[in-house]
Write an enzyme that holds these catalytic residues in place. Structure first.
Site, PDB file in Angstrom:
ATOM      1  N   GLY A 171      41.781 -26.488  -1.722  1.00  0.00           N
ATOM      2  CA  GLY A 171      41.328 -25.331  -0.962  1.00  0.00           C
ATOM      3  C   GLY A 171      42.178 -24.122  -1.302  1.00  0.00           C
ATOM      4  O   GLY A 171      43.386 -24.244  -1.495  1.00  0.00           O
ATOM      5  N   ASP A 189      43.678 -16.872  14.476  1.00  0.00           N
ATOM      6  CA  ASP A 189      42.834 -16.823  13.280  1.00  0.00           C
ATOM      7  C   ASP A 189      41.961 -18.072  13.164  1.00  0.00           C
ATOM      8  O   ASP A 189      41.947 -18.743  12.133  1.00  0.00           O
ATOM      9  CB  ASP A 189      43.723 -16.687  12.034  1.00  0.00           C
ATOM     10  CG  ASP A 189      42.934 -16.201  10.825  1.00  0.00           C
ATOM     11  OD1 ASP A 189      41.854 -15.621  11.012  1.00  0.00           O
ATOM     12  OD2 ASP A 189      43.409 -16.415   9.691  1.00  0.00           O
TER      13      ASP A 189
END
Length: 620
Positions: A236, A392
């Site tokens: 990722g 977030d």
């Protein structure tokens, strides 16, 4: 009135052709297993067998100008003046960079790349500002509202596309900025927010060689001396970092290694200067849309996000907090083994994206329960005594996986990643915020006005605007308690009403208002919008009723604890007058608790009977 538009970031599904390195977060076990690993002694050319991804370069850009306001007709001479003035801004930016280079050291002094980054930002700024001035001038000469709207939407889209290209070329901080802007649906037109959605999943990748060099510089040890295996391709990649799978040589433990993009250290100061320059320039030409508070917030939060030692501390603290709850939630925080400023080694905890509805349905995971669990997790963060707030929570930072080991409770785990951006909500603010939400849910206008002022310092003139921004709903819906208020499901016509309000001058008022509220409120707004987006991506059947009942429960708990604290100041809780006050406070809390329990019971009965599309009226 104006309100938060539901963010689409978390609803974007990864298509079958999406490359592995483009997936935000490190959640795909199948793809992970297909990646070749690098063992010591095996040539690094094995990386050529991995998926093709764009390497993290030293390219730059920033977002361009925006916004729709009625500026009256602009003559060609006026537009030329705008271009000339903006060109002066470009020169100023170049001068700023030139001066900054002296402070950055010989490694980038007189660097062509630094000037290229600066020029890219400035050029996009010139084009976008001129585009908006030209469009606004043409718009003023058009009579039909539909044509006005078409002109402005086209301008929004052109500038958003132009800015996206620059952000992707820049990488790093600019990708992070774009991700943040994509979540600001309460502020930006949909053409901007939807265009920036790809930034959530499509981030540059740093080369394996640069990661090896950084590991050696930061630890004094060769990467393959510490790890017996290290996947050369990340599972990722995000804006500031990427994650690799690895095996610790000494223990054989399989771990996830989060490494910061090495070039960030080189360009961080310059990029922050460019970001500040961009927003100050926008303010210069569009004073109604002062977004300098956004660059100020980035300047505060970015150093924390770039310090993985701080992230490790946040992760441990969050894990300890949720581990201490009397009623545990199915939340998994990866254990941190050790951390340096740019390197974080943690336990490998994988799962699927929250928008992978096919996975949840095939595994028998109830999406309504997932939605309720997310509501409990983030309400606990906001209203829990001493709880840290994850600021977030976008789709790439949350995963879900099946867990059949529990006898009771959910058959899944929620895995929460990326603990770099956290805030603590002061107790007084948390209590006023709880009372504000209770007033919203009860439709108490006077209470709303009072606590909105306590929370954000907003007076009656901006109260409807703030109420819409914080709830994500049209103020006419918020204030209409006879029709259910915020409990009422959101309809397409409501979204259109809010979008129209943006085009009619309220956007400037919202921007100015957000520049005045405390920074912690801006982060709470962001968290609210992201979690609301996650919930909408689940496509649950229950509507907003359960979410608001869960919210009310946490708010009432907060108020109840405050009332107990006040009663204790008057002596023992068992003293008759105090005992009566305790009982009255407990009844208020019990009222909300019973409503939620009744709704939960109704949902359980619905599942047992096999009903899937019962109306919500039965619960109301």
């Amino acid at each position: 009135m104006l309100s938060s538009r539901a963010s689409l970031a978390a609803t974007r599904r990864l298509g079958p052709t999406t490359s592995f390195a483009q997936q935000a977060g490190w959640t795909c076990a199948k793809c992970r297993n297909s990646i070749p690993t690098l063992r010591k002694g095996v040539p690094s050319l094995l990386r050529a067998n991995g998926p093709t991804t764009r390497r993290y370069g030293s390219k730059t850009g920033d977002n361009g100008g925006r916004q729709d306001h009625n500026y009256g007709g602009r003559s060609r001479a006026r537009r030329s003046a705008v271009l000339a003035a903006t060109g002066g801004g470009v020169a100023a930016a170049a001068a700023t960079v030139g001066g900054s280079l002296l402070a950055f050291g010989d490694d980038i002094k007189n660097s062509y790349e630094a000037m290229e980054r600066t020029g890219r930002v400035a050029a996009a700024l010139v084009l976008c500002i001129n585009d908006y001035y030209t469009t606004l001038g043409r718009r003023d000469k058009v009579e039909k509202p539909e044509e006005k709207e078409t002109l402005l939407k086209a301008c929004h889209q052109r500038c958003a596309d132009r800015t996206l290209k620059v952000l992707e070329q820049s990488g790093g901080i600019f990708i992070k900025l774009g991700q943040h802007l994509s979540a600001m649906n309460y502020l930006l037109p949909p053409e901007w927010t939807t265009t920036f959605i790809p930034l959530q999943d499509r981030c540059p990748v740093s080369s394996f060689e640069s990661i090896q060099a950084m590991f050696k510089a930061d630890t004094g040890q060769d990467l393959l001396d510490y790890f017996s295996e290290f996947s050369p391709e990340p599972i990722g990649a995000a804006s500031l970092a990427q994650v690799h799978m690895a095996t610790i040589r000494e223990t054989g433990q399989r771990v996830a290694v989060k490494v910061q993009h090495p070039s960030l250290k080189k360009w961080a100061k310059l990029d922050m200067n460019l970001t500040s320059f961009t927003f100050s320039t926008l303010k210069r030409f569009f004073p109604e849309y002062d977004l300098e508070w956004l660059s100020s917030e980035v300047e505060v939060s970015l150093p924390q996000e770039l310090n993985f030692e701080c992230e490790a501390e946040n992760s441990k603290r969050t894990k300890e907090y949720f581990g201490s709850l009397s009623q545990p939630l199915p939340l998994v925080i990866p254990d941190v083994l050790w951390a340096k400023k740019r390197i974080l080694v943690m336990a490998c905890e994988t799962g699927k994206r929250l928008d992978d509805l096919d996975y949840m349905d095939s595994q028998g995971i109830d999406r309504d329960e997932v939605s309720a669990t997310l509501a409990r997790i983030f309400n606990e963060m906001i209203f829990g005594e001493g709880a840290p707030l994850h600021c977030d929570p976008h789709g790439g930072n949350i995963a879900i996986r099946k867990n059949d080991t529990r006898r009771r409770g959910p058959n899944f785990d929620i895995v929460l990643y990326d603990h770099g951006l956290y805030r603590d909500i002061p107790q007084d603010l948390r209590r006023s915020y709880a009372k504000m939400w209770l007033a919203v849910i009860d439709g108490d206008m006077e209470g709303m006005k009072k606590y909105v002022n306590e929370v954000a310092g907003i007076g009656e003139d901006k109260f409807p605007l703030f109420a819409s921004a914080i709830t994500g709903r049209d103020f006419m819906i918020v204030s209409d308690t006879n029709e259910g208020g915020v409990m009422k499901p959101k309809e397409a016509s409501e979204q259109k009403t809010m979008s129209t309000a943006l085009q009619e001058g309220l956007l400037a008022d919202l921007v100015q208002m957000l520049g005045q509220v405390p920074r912690i409120i801006l982060l709470i707004l962001k968290t609210n919008d992201l979690t609301r987006s996650l919930d909408e991506s689940l496509h649950t059947k229950q509507g907003p009723v359960r979410q608001f009942l869960i919210l009310a429960r946490y708010c009432m708990r907060t108020v109840f604890y405050e009332q107990l604290e006040e009663i204790k100041k008057g002596g023992s809780l068992y003293w008759p007058p105090n005992a009566i006050r305790v009982f009255a406070a407990w009844l208020g809390f019990l009222r909300v608790e019973l409503k939620l329990e009744a709704f939960e019971l109704w949902l359980s009965a619905k599942r047992l009977l096999g009903y899937k599309n019962l109306g919500l009226e039965a619960a109301a």
